[in-house]
Design an enzyme around this catalytic site. Structure first.
Site, PDB file in Angstrom:
ATOM      1  CD  GLU A 260      -3.027   1.404   2.657  1.00 24.85           C
ATOM      2  OE1 GLU A 260      -3.984   1.913   2.200  1.00 24.85           O
ATOM      3  OE2 GLU A 260      -2.768   0.300   3.333  1.00 24.85           O
ATOM      4  CB  CYS A 445      -7.020   3.282   3.891  1.00 24.79           C
ATOM      5  SG  CYS A 445      -7.559   2.578   5.743  1.00 24.79           S
ATOM      6  CG  ASN A 572      -9.028  -1.990   2.425  1.00 26.24           C
ATOM      7  OD1 ASN A 572      -7.990  -3.377   3.142  1.00 26.24           O
ATOM      8  ND2 ASN A 572      -8.631  -0.767   3.257  1.00 26.24           N
ATOM      9  CD  GLU A 573      -8.863  -1.874   7.353  1.00 27.27           C
ATOM     10  OE1 GLU A 573      -8.927  -1.221   7.692  1.00 27.27           O
ATOM     11  OE2 GLU A 573      -7.855  -2.535   7.619  1.00 27.27           O
TER      12      GLU A 573
END
Length: 838
Positions: A260, A445, A572-573
């Protein structure tokens, strides 16, 4: 068993004392009905969630786990913005508990969640129905199959109604004032609501609060607590039987990496570009809080003007105009160059002749070249060869006339695998040396971004560099997109790792600070068809023929053969809401219909428990998602105490990708806790298909998250001890797990600190035994192999350091198999034994 019995006894005693502190003696006969008071903490305590107290008489109240919130609001950014004001609790006719609250003083949003037991809560809904926003009192009543909500804002009463807490009637002025209840609790007044409940429910709340407290305490292990816990423990003997007949197939993709762009992992990191802000597109909006010092001139010095008239591309509007002077770029904390190595300089330019120089900190010229551009934009290039190694050089462009420049670039020719627009060789090799079986990218994120407009769009990251569309990074800086989807796919291919791109599920990060509070506001449904097509186009870009619309673009970039994409992550999350589920379902169904061979990886939130986790798994079951992405960052004690986490998972349901995990720290103790836990992941390799430590990379002085696996600066790469554990697993994978039986000690805590995993690798015929000793004493193993026998010598890898050490490397030797199977395992050590078998 004595130690275990002692711990259980202490826990029972603690529970008894706790129950007394909550206002009840376990020996007393419990009342059938009691009163439950629901409230939120005051503003000075952060409005940190829903709390309870109980009473027999509405006079004497007893707080239940006052430090534990049974429900926390998920609206807004993580931290101080997630708040709960004026909660109101009630039970409906079906026995389901409902909680409504105001999320803050400004957003006019009413939140709702429901629970059968006040412990497990379902997904939250958020609807903007308030008038003034700052709710002073809130209550709910039921009549005629509808719920009627009443509240006061700025001393004015309002009301509306609903049947499902998703769709509300129009908000109107109300003549009915909401109910208001205050009690005295712990010497102060608290406002909330009172509900009559069975005492058994209160008992469950008390036990839940105490269990959470116990687990949190039990997970706070450290070398210091170990010294007390294992005081007097003598070196141990371990009898280990490995039975080849009792084996099972496990994933051969278990260990990989997750990249990331956090901590300057891309620009200023893995991406080999040495010039920062090469296109003059940085802007104040990149930084949280709109930092005025972060702008189009960041990393540049000298006198120049900015222009955007007749730019080289609409996605790259700004350029610099230098007149009778010089400008210099300082790179990322200085430009690191090596004597005698070649660097490719390139620039789009027009105007007067100019000179480009690499200078050291004293101003001495290390290399230079002159370029005479034309009157129109054109790309020019030169090769610079510094005569000195420095870590703090600058790149200077000077002219005696007027010259316009853009896309100013300095690239080492020695990139990873020699690719143009490639990767920093030492960093890329450090990642490749982990031997990852897959790589997940570009986030995290970053993938779903900070607000809808900041969602990462893969199409903006391919094609000529000057046409790529840079944007603000969710972590508070700028992404040039020089490291884009083509480069990610190419890197995976170079490492022999399966590419695992992750795309937003039509919603931004639940920690978004722009475009709405969190991901409650997704891409408008009228634009979702276009977004879904973007996802489908990515698969064609990766796998389509060179004559297909998007496969052609891949071929034009230099890769006519498909990248053979097999996996794609969606989400994602994510905060699991109705907004999320609607968009997520659209994307999943579209991919499944057009590309049934692609494995979709879903999401169940950022934690291993809670509403997102439960609701995410419920959706996975409903949609029959083939694989689910789980995340957790925990204390090392959590990894020690939860080695059975996946043993109870249903093997007939979705497989698991443990996409992000780490213990909080970069010491040997943390690394060994992870090594120990990974033995359990191999044991559960039939349900856990993939796992990747996170975050991967961090540039020193620019970290937004700690710990990280690899730290670096402009000239050095600094792997952590955690890195070497990951490397040992990546270098020693297996595709079959052999059942092992261990007899170690009658000390239950000691047993938890010793992990054994035995796998075989069909490609090499090797047996690989991993032994994790997270104890302050040595263990002498006695390994018995059933229906499998060693052939030849063993490769014996020992990784041991003091538990608080942050440095060290494994030591590799060659031993006879017989010697390797009985060699003493030092305190705080991880050992890998590998040999051929017959």
């Amino acid at each position: 068993m004595k130690q275990f019995s002692k711990i259980v006894l202490l826990f029972i005693v603690a529970m008894g004392l706790a129950l007394q502190s909550f206002g009840v003696n376990p020996k007393d006969k419990s009342p059938h009905k009691v009163y439950l008071f629901a409230y939120a903490t005051e503003k000075d305590k952060g409005h940190n969630g829903l709390h309870f107290a109980w009473s027999n008489d509405k006079v004497n109240w007893f707080a239940i786990g006052p430090e534990h919130a049974f429900l926390k609001c998920d609206y807004g950014r993580w931290g101080g913005e997630k708040r709960m004001l004026q909660p109101f609790l009630f039970k409906d006719d079906a026995g389901l508990y409902h909680c409504l609250w105001s999320v803050n003083e400004t957003d006019n949003v009413l939140a709702h969640a429901a629970s059968p037991d006040l412990v497990s809560w379902n997904r939250q809904t958020y609807v903007p129905v308030m008038k003034e926003g700052n709710v002073e009192k809130l209550s709910v009543s039921a009549k005629g199959g509808r719920y009627h909500i009443h509240w006061i804002s700025k001393d004015k009463p309002y009301g509306n109604s609903t049947i499902d807490f998703k769709n509300y009637s129009a908000t109107v002025s109300s003549a009915q004032a909401p109910l208001s209840t205050e009690i005295l609790l712990n010497g102060g007044k608290q406002a909330g609501s009172i509900t009559e409940v069975d005492y058994t429910l209160v008992e469950n709340l008390i036990k839940t609060a105490q269990a959470v407290k116990y687990k949190n305490t039990h997970n706070k292990t450290s070398p210091e607590s170990d010294a007390k816990l294992f005081a007097g423990l003598k070196p141990l003997q371990a009898k280990i039987t490995i039975d080849a007949k009792k084996s099972k197939k496990i994933s051969n993709l278990l260990t990989g990496v997750f990249f990331e762009d956090i901590n300057y992992a891309a620009d200023g990191g893995l991406y080999a570009e040495l010039v920062q802000n090469r296109d003059f597109e940085y802007n104040t909006g990149d930084k949280t809080g709109n930092d005025a010092t972060w702008n189009h001139t960041t990393a540049w010095t000298g006198v120049f003007t900015l222009d955007s008239l007749n730019s080289i591309h609409t996605n790259n509007k700004h350029y610099a105009v230098v007149k009778n002077g010089a400008i210099a770029n300082t790179g990322f904390d200085g430009i690191a160059v090596k004597a005698g190595e070649k660097y490719d300089f390139s620039v789009f330019a027009k105007g007067a002749k100019f000179t480009v120089k690499i200078k050291d900190a004293s101003g001495a010229v290390l290399a230079e070249a002159s370029i005479k551009p034309g009157t129109d934009w054109k790309k020019y290039a030169a090769v610079l060869k510094p005569n000195k190694t420095v870590v703090d050089a600058t790149l200077e462009i000077s002219t005696t006339g007027e010259t316009a420049v853009d896309m100013v670039s300095l690239f080492p020719q020695k990139t990873y695998k020699g690719h143009k627009n490639g990767l920093r060789a030492d960093l890329a090799e450090s990642v490749a040396n982990l031997r990852p079986r897959f790589m997940r990218f570009p986030g995290g994120c970053v993938a779903h971004g900070d607000g809808i407009e900041n969602i990462y769009r893969w199409k903006n990251t391919i094609g000529p560099l000057e046409s790529r569309k840079g944007m603000r990074n969710l972590w508070g800086y700028h992404q040039s997109m020089g490291l884009g989807y083509f480069e990610y796919f190419q890197y995976c291919e170079d490492m022999g790792a399966e590419p695992v791109p992750v795309l937003a599920a039509g919603v931004p990060c639940q920690n978004s600070g722009t475009g709405g509070a969190g991901q409650q506001f997704g891409i408008p449904m009228e634009h979702m068809d276009e977004y879904v097509q973007d996802v489908l186009d990515l698969i064609e870009y990766a796998n389509g023929s060179a004559t297909s619309a998007w496969g052609k673009k891949r071929a034009e970039a230099g890769h006519p053969k498909p990248f053979n994409l097999k996996y794609i992550g969606i989400g994602n999350e994510d905060l699991i809401t109705d907004v999320f589920e609607e968009r997520y379902t659209m994307i999943v169904n579209a991919v499944r219909k057009k590309y049934p061979d692609i494995t979709v990886i879903g999401t169940v939130g950022p934690f291993f428990e809670g509403a997102d986790y439960r609701e995410g798994w419920a959706i996975a079951d409903k949609l029959n998602i083939p694989m689910i992405d789980e995340h957790y960052y925990e204390q090392p004690g959590w990894f020690i105490n939860n080695q059975n986490f996946y043993d109870s998972y249903d093997r007939s349901k979705s497989k698991v990708y443990l996409g992000e995990y780490a213990s909080w720290g970069s010491t040997m103790y943390n690394a060994l806790a992870e090594a120990l836990y990974l033995t359990s992941l191999e044991r559960n390799g039939d349900v856990v298909s993939m796992a990747s430590y996170a975050p991967l990379l961090a540039r020193e002085k620019h970290t937004q998250w700690n710990p990280d696996l690899i730290y670096f600066n402009g000239s050095e790469v600094k792997p952590t001890v955690n890195y070497y554990v990951q490397q040992l697993y990546g270098s020693n994978p297996g595709d079959a797990y052999l059942q092992s039986f261990v007899t170690l000690s009658d000390n239950s805590e000691a047993n938890k600190r010793f992990g054994v995993s035995a796998v075989t690798d069909a490609a090499t015929g090797d047996l690989i035994i991993k032994l994790a000793n997270v104890l302050p004493v040595s263990i002498t193993p006695e390994l018995e192999l059933k229906d499998i026998a060693p052939v030849g010598a063993a490769t014996y890898t020992l990784f041991t350091e003091k538990p608080d050490s942050k440095t060290g490397k494994p030591n590799v030797t060659t031993l006879s198999a017989k010697e390797a199977l009985v060699k003493e395992l030092p305190p705080y050590s991880f050992t890998v034994i590998r040999f051929k078998t017959k």
